[in-house]
Design a protein around this motif. Sequence first.
Motif, short mmCIF file in Angstrom:
data_model
loop_
_atom_site.label_atom_id
_atom_site.label_comp_id
_atom_site.label_asym_id
_atom_site.label_seq_id
_atom_site.Cartn_x
_atom_site.Cartn_y
_atom_site.Cartn_z
N CYS A 22 18.03 -119.31 106.83
CA CYS A 22 18.24 -118.18 105.62
C CYS A 22 17.17 -117.59 105.42
O CYS A 22 15.95 -118.43 105.61
CB CYS A 22 18.91 -119.14 104.48
SG CYS A 22 20.59 -119.57 104.83
N ALA A 23 16.88 -116.33 104.81
CA ALA A 23 15.64 -115.90 104.27
C ALA A 23 15.56 -116.61 103.14
O ALA A 23 16.47 -116.83 102.33
CB ALA A 23 15.91 -114.32 103.95
N HIS A 24 14.24 -116.49 102.54
CA HIS A 24 13.68 -117.21 101.30
C HIS A 24 12.17 -116.64 101.00
O HIS A 24 11.39 -116.63 102.06
CB HIS A 24 13.71 -118.65 101.28
CG HIS A 24 13.41 -119.48 102.44
ND1 HIS A 24 13.86 -119.69 103.75
CD2 HIS A 24 12.04 -120.09 102.77
CE1 HIS A 24 13.04 -120.28 104.41
NE2 HIS A 24 11.81 -120.51 103.92
N ASP A 25 11.95 -116.65 99.80
CA ASP A 25 10.69 -115.98 99.57
C ASP A 25 9.60 -116.84 99.31
O ASP A 25 8.61 -116.64 99.13
CB ASP A 25 10.88 -115.15 98.37
CG ASP A 25 11.62 -113.58 98.82
OD1 ASP A 25 11.56 -113.09 99.80
OD2 ASP A 25 12.53 -113.33 97.76
N GLY A 63 7.91 -123.07 103.99
CA GLY A 63 7.16 -122.07 103.49
C GLY A 63 8.10 -120.76 103.53
O GLY A 63 9.32 -120.90 103.61
N PRO A 64 7.64 -119.68 102.98
CA PRO A 64 8.68 -118.56 102.80
C PRO A 64 9.11 -117.91 104.34
O PRO A 64 8.28 -118.25 105.11
CB PRO A 64 7.67 -117.33 102.21
CG PRO A 64 6.23 -117.71 102.35
CD PRO A 64 6.13 -119.05 102.70
N GLU A 94 11.04 -110.61 107.94
CA GLU A 94 10.43 -111.46 109.19
C GLU A 94 11.72 -111.87 109.89
O GLU A 94 11.69 -112.02 111.18
CB GLU A 94 9.86 -112.75 108.81
CG GLU A 94 9.14 -113.48 109.79
CD GLU A 94 8.42 -114.70 109.21
OE1 GLU A 94 8.03 -114.88 108.29
OE2 GLU A 94 8.09 -115.67 110.29
N PHE A 95 12.84 -112.08 109.14
CA PHE A 95 14.10 -112.51 109.54
C PHE A 95 14.66 -111.44 110.54
O PHE A 95 14.90 -111.48 111.67
CB PHE A 95 14.98 -112.97 108.64
CG PHE A 95 16.38 -113.61 108.86
CD1 PHE A 95 16.85 -113.39 110.45
CD2 PHE A 95 17.02 -114.35 108.24
CE1 PHE A 95 18.05 -114.16 110.70
CE2 PHE A 95 18.29 -115.01 108.63
CZ PHE A 95 18.56 -114.97 109.96
N ARG A 122 10.39 -124.32 108.92
CA ARG A 122 9.96 -123.14 107.97
C ARG A 122 11.42 -122.30 107.77
O ARG A 122 11.52 -121.89 106.36
CB ARG A 122 8.74 -122.26 108.28
CG ARG A 122 8.33 -121.28 107.07
CD ARG A 122 7.13 -120.50 107.52
NE ARG A 122 7.12 -119.90 108.71
CZ ARG A 122 7.48 -118.53 108.98
NH1 ARG A 122 7.87 -118.02 107.89
NH2 ARG A 122 7.57 -118.17 110.25
N THR A 123 11.85 -122.28 108.79
CA THR A 123 12.97 -121.02 108.85
C THR A 123 14.42 -121.58 108.68
O THR A 123 15.30 -120.73 107.95
CB THR A 123 12.88 -120.30 110.07
OG1 THR A 123 13.23 -121.17 111.23
CG2 THR A 123 11.68 -119.56 110.40
N ASN A 124 14.48 -122.89 108.88
CA ASN A 124 15.93 -123.42 108.91
C ASN A 124 16.08 -124.61 108.20
O ASN A 124 15.13 -125.52 108.08
CB ASN A 124 16.37 -123.75 110.44
CG ASN A 124 16.45 -122.68 111.39
OD1 ASN A 124 15.84 -121.61 111.24
ND2 ASN A 124 17.34 -122.70 112.32
N SER A 125 17.21 -124.61 107.23
CA SER A 125 17.60 -125.68 106.57
C SER A 125 18.49 -126.33 107.11
O SER A 125 19.77 -126.20 107.81
CB SER A 125 18.36 -125.00 105.44
OG SER A 125 17.45 -124.40 104.61
#
Length: 473
Positions: free
Chosen positions: A61-64, A72-73, A78-79, A129-132
């Motif tokens: 998921c994208a996150h700022d 991190g964001p 970027e996604f 950083r990118t994946n939950s």
Amino acid sequence: MASSPSPFPSQTWDVIVVGGGNAALCAAISARRLGASVLVLEAAPKFYRGGNTRHTRNMRCAHDAATEILTGPYTEDEFWDDLQRVTQGQTDEDLARFMIAESKEMLTWIVEQGVRFQPSLGGTLSLGRTNSFFLGGGRAMLNALYRTAETLGVEVRYDSEVVGLEIADGHLSAVQVRCGSAAARLAARALVAASGGFEANIGWLKEGWGEIAENFLIRGTPYNRGTVLRMLIDHGATQIGDPTQCHAVAIDARAPKFDGGIITRLDCVVYGIVVNRNAERFYDEGEDIWPKRYAIWGRLVAAQPDQIAYIIFDASSLKLFMPSLFPPIAADSIAELARKLDLPEQKLVATVESFNAAVQPGTFDPLNPDGCRTEGLTPRKSNWARKIEQGPFYAYPVRPGITFTYLGVKVDKAARIIMGDGAPAANMFAAGEIMAGNVLGRGYAAGIGMTIGSVFGRVAGKGAATHARHSHA
Ligand SMILES: Cc1cc2nc3c(=O)[nH]c(=O)nc-3n(C[C@H](O)[C@H](O)[C@H](O)COP(=O)(O)OP(=O)(O)OC[C@H]3O[C@@H](n4cnc5c(N)ncnc54)[C@H](O)[C@@H]3O)c2cc1C
């Protein structure tokens, strides 16, 4: 044979959701939260409910900004860049950007539905950083979604395979379902098709791949046979995607035909060499870091004779990666290893010797591209090239492991199915693998399968409930 009494309440459902995985549950919950009566039809028995979602571990998921569990964001841009790169531009930009924007809210929405996250696990392709990551994995995630859905009043029926759709002029009026020896016709105001891809249908895979598909292993559920996808296409839904495009990795050849899941994956390609049945290398094993390359190896092995290959490495690499469920095949010499693998002995010895002779001196770094390479060898090995000389010697046999297929039905941003005339169906929606080809024309970015299902599932449920409410009026 007399048929059993129907296990289905006789009523006209506002929304019938076909499937029992992430996309289906997100749709069911969001429809129910808008007040719709919702029936979920899951082909699998309760124990196996949840399709491929059972095997998942994380979602992109994208996150700022960094969160409690993300380091991190990861901005929308970027996604998008990542998606564009892995698909080589074969994605519907409008739809993909919509999905990415919506993915931001998923991090809280999915938690509101009872799902819990945890920090990234070690040995998981560097995704912190990118994946939950789901606390307890995909099954725990599903259990939370089912609990929430049922608490809200969603009806769920297991062992209930949808075998027919009654559609006229792009409008669905009822679904036909089979449950054991019982069969029923269930009227509905709206449909959400969330029944996965067709990866478990070897016959359909063969239409794209030919006979070699017999040698593929299917990493997930045997229930994703594409029955509903086929029916939708036959009823005029617009098809999107190439039948051979899918997510495919190299998995342990000893894995079961279906449902082997994550524990049959092998992450040691970069530390050794990979040979085919003729004991010949066929691709640069050290082209890039493993997370960026692991999804090309299913296709590479599919192109080899008998769709089998062998990862060969020595004792110095044994502890560098997460092992498969199965132990590696071990031998004290390369010749003995060849005999155990039934590979041409002289040839394997020669392949290893010429590889060793081509290895250049360098400083080995198991986690980063280290420039340790071969010279004068075809194909070259660009990184992590170390001589295979320290016994015992090991091998893992690998075959293509199909994760999920991309061919699906075309949808718009409201997850409405686009019919042959280019117009969206009034009351038919699709979410998850069954429409993944809209976003994934090819390639893959880890965790995006769940993004597609969650975002479009939620949207589809909302749209289906809204349509049903209007058709009540
Ligand atoms: C081993 C493995 C690991 C993975 N790991 C990840 C990961 O970590 N992150 C990620 O994003 N993705 C991952 N994926 C991909 C991910 O599983 C899928 O993209 C995602 O779960 C798809 O969700 P879905 O709801 O569309 O399909 P599914 O979860 O597969 O659900 C489809 C459902 O439809 C049902 N069904 C099929 N036909 C019918 C019918 N005719 N009638 C009624 N029901 C029917 C099936 O029983 C099933 O319940 C992984 C896949 C595998 C196999």
